[in-house]
Every structure is written in C-alpha cells, then in structure tokens.
Scaffold this motif. Sequence first.
Motif, short mmCIF file in Angstrom:
data_model
loop_
_atom_site.label_atom_id
_atom_site.label_comp_id
_atom_site.label_asym_id
_atom_site.label_seq_id
_atom_site.Cartn_x
_atom_site.Cartn_y
_atom_site.Cartn_z
N HIS A 52 0.81 -1.23 0.00
CA HIS A 52 0.00 0.00 0.00
C HIS A 52 0.84 1.28 0.00
O HIS A 52 0.32 2.38 0.16
CB HIS A 52 -0.93 0.03 1.22
N ARG A 85 -11.76 -13.75 6.88
CA ARG A 85 -12.24 -12.59 6.11
C ARG A 85 -13.76 -12.44 6.25
O ARG A 85 -14.28 -11.33 6.34
CB ARG A 85 -11.86 -12.73 4.63
N ASP A 118 -5.28 -11.88 3.13
CA ASP A 118 -6.24 -12.05 2.03
C ASP A 118 -5.98 -13.29 1.18
O ASP A 118 -6.73 -13.58 0.25
CB ASP A 118 -6.29 -10.79 1.16
MG MG Z 1 -5.61 -6.33 2.74
#
Ligand code: MG
Length: 137
Positions: A52, A85, A118
Amino acid sequence: IERTFSIIKPNAVKKNAIGDIIHTFESKGLRVAAAKLTILSKEKCELFYAEHKERPFFGELVSFMTSGPVLLMCLTGEGAVLKNREIMGATDPKKADAGTIRAKHGDSMGENAVHGSDSLASAERELAIFFDKHELV
Ligand code: MG
Ligand code: ATP
C-alpha cells in the motif's frame, strides 16, 4: 489445517474488545494458535503494508497502526484464511454485514478493528514478519 494472520488493531484494543473479538473467532471455529500484544515499530509496519506504499492513506495507516498496542495472532482452522475474512466483514465498517467484527467494532475505513490475510501466500508472508518459526507450532 490452514492458518492465517490476524491483527486486533489499536482502536479495538483501546476499547477493551480483545476478548469479544477472540470469542467471535472461537465461536465460529477458528483457534488462536499464537499471539502477542505489542506496539508495532514504524519499520515493521511499513514492511507489513508495503503493497500500500503508494496509496494516499499510507502515512495515516502507518501512524494509526503504530499509535498503540495491537494483538498479533496466528489463527488456525478449516479454510482459516477465507473464514477469517468472512468473520471480519468488509473493509469499510459501514458496508460490513451485521454480526461481523468490523460492523461491531470498526470506527472508520482506517480504524476498522481487525486485519486478516487475504490469501494463503499473504498469510505465510505476514506470519513470517511477526513470528519466529518456533512460535508457530
Ligand atoms: Mg488487505
Ligand atoms: P486488511 O488488509 O487490513 O485486512 P483489507 O484487505 O480489507 O484490510 P486493504 O485494501 O488491504 O483492505 O487495506 C488495508 C488497510 O488499509 C485497511 O484495513 C484499512 O485499515 C486501510 N485502508 C484501506 N483503504 C483506506 C482508505 N480509503 N482510507 C483509509 N484507510 C484505508
């Protein structure tokens, strides 16, 4: 049996929600296989969130994630990555399904109470950043 990496983020630790969040994981079939309460260094946090780095919220994300104690965990169970998740809910707490951890304890897109890997590859990469091999039984 699959394993995944989970973080209870500073906003959730601050509001004394560690027990509630772990209870939610346990009640849905995930097991805490390793855990440590710590304050992340800026360096490790930036490494963890390297994907990110170019995003506009990166600075804010790192400063939030290093602002107070977090609980780092290895969770295990059948299909642990996807199951985690689902239990967490959508990134944006406003869009998270009722009954998910983010719907209950998330305060904003950034302060969304929990992190969960993820994919299987992310889980192994992230676990290796925060746990020594001997800590993961
Ligand atoms: Mg993530
Ligand atoms: P996580 O990786 O933490 O489990 P995620 O996979 O649902 O969350 P990502 O897109 O990977 O979401 O973003 C990583 C984290 O960056 C989010 O959990 C959130 O805290 C923060 N984040 C994402 N988008 C924004 C945004 N638009 N503004 C502020 N923070 C954001």
